[in-house]
Design a protein around this motif. Structure first.
Motif, PDB file in Angstrom:
ATOM      1  N   HIS A  71       1.199  -0.719   0.150  1.00  0.00           N
ATOM      2  CA  HIS A  71       0.216  -0.090   0.174  1.00  0.00           C
ATOM      3  C   HIS A  71       0.419   1.434  -0.361  1.00  0.00           C
ATOM      4  O   HIS A  71       0.476   2.358  -0.277  1.00  0.00           O
ATOM      5  CB  HIS A  71      -1.000   0.026   1.054  1.00  0.00           C
ATOM      6  N   TYR A  78      -2.470  -3.906  -5.114  1.00  0.00           N
ATOM      7  CA  TYR A  78      -2.484  -3.163  -3.881  1.00  0.00           C
ATOM      8  C   TYR A  78      -2.853  -1.193  -4.216  1.00  0.00           C
ATOM      9  O   TYR A  78      -2.075  -0.708  -4.449  1.00  0.00           O
ATOM     10  CB  TYR A  78      -2.111  -2.946  -2.999  1.00  0.00           C
ATOM     11  N   GLU A  79      -3.763  -0.830  -3.444  1.00  0.00           N
ATOM     12  CA  GLU A  79      -4.188   0.602  -4.263  1.00  0.00           C
ATOM     13  C   GLU A  79      -2.465   1.579  -3.083  1.00  0.00           C
ATOM     14  O   GLU A  79      -2.381   1.228  -2.373  1.00  0.00           O
ATOM     15  CB  GLU A  79      -5.610   1.302  -3.140  1.00  0.00           C
ATOM     16  N   LYS A  80      -2.235   2.753  -3.748  1.00  0.00           N
ATOM     17  CA  LYS A  80      -1.609   3.384  -3.425  1.00  0.00           C
ATOM     18  C   LYS A  80      -1.433   4.174  -2.409  1.00  0.00           C
ATOM     19  O   LYS A  80      -3.269   4.647  -2.462  1.00  0.00           O
ATOM     20  CB  LYS A  80      -0.491   4.467  -3.948  1.00  0.00           C
ATOM     21  N   SER A  81      -2.196   4.202  -0.532  1.00  0.00           N
ATOM     22  CA  SER A  81      -2.512   4.390   0.439  1.00  0.00           C
ATOM     23  C   SER A  81      -1.884   4.977   1.702  1.00  0.00           C
ATOM     24  O   SER A  81      -1.241   3.167   2.457  1.00  0.00           O
ATOM     25  CB  SER A  81      -4.050   3.877   0.251  1.00  0.00           C
ATOM     26  N   LYS A  84      -3.934   3.131   4.731  1.00  0.00           N
ATOM     27  CA  LYS A  84      -3.677   1.441   4.695  1.00  0.00           C
ATOM     28  C   LYS A  84      -2.077   1.084   4.931  1.00  0.00           C
ATOM     29  O   LYS A  84      -2.693   0.454   5.368  1.00  0.00           O
ATOM     30  CB  LYS A  84      -3.865   1.103   2.976  1.00  0.00           C
ATOM     31  N   ALA A  85      -1.718   1.109   4.358  1.00  0.00           N
ATOM     32  CA  ALA A  85      -0.442   1.286   4.610  1.00  0.00           C
ATOM     33  C   ALA A  85      -0.230   0.984   6.138  1.00  0.00           C
ATOM     34  O   ALA A  85       0.176  -0.025   7.043  1.00  0.00           O
ATOM     35  CB  ALA A  85       0.553   2.338   4.337  1.00  0.00           C
TER      36      ALA A  85
END
Length: 100
Positions: A71, A78-81, A84-85
């Protein structure tokens, strides 16, 4: 290239063999460290494609630290966030993951 010291730069080059072997045997922490080495060019030639494939593999097997990296950097699928990471890293810490 990157010259500054990174937080996981504690391994001797000879340890690279044990990290690779550990990943092949299913050790998720060893795999995460190996992915880090490829991501940043520590002890191996930098190879972000190989790094992302290791992190995505481990994330798919439920490793929170690796899912957090996916993330953080937006490794497909996986969405870059950052949010979320951070949540993944938090879950990893709660479950005792050494690299979260």
């Amino acid at each position: 290239g990157r010259k500054e010291s990174r937080s996981m730069n504690f391994c001797k080059p000879a340890d690279l063999i044990s990290v690779r072997d550990g990943y092949k045997k299913g050790d998720r922490v060893a795999g995460h460290i190996l992915g880090y080495y490829y991501q940043w060019g520590e002890y191996v030639e930098k190879d972000e494609k190989r790094a992302s494939s290791i992190f995505v593999d481990l994330a798919g097997k439920g490793h929170w630290g690796s899912r957090g990296v996916c993330h953080e950097y937006g490794y497909d699928p996986y969405e870059k966030s950052i949010e979320k990471a951070v949540e993944c890293y938090r879950k990893g810490v709660e479950e005792g993951d050494e690299v979260s």
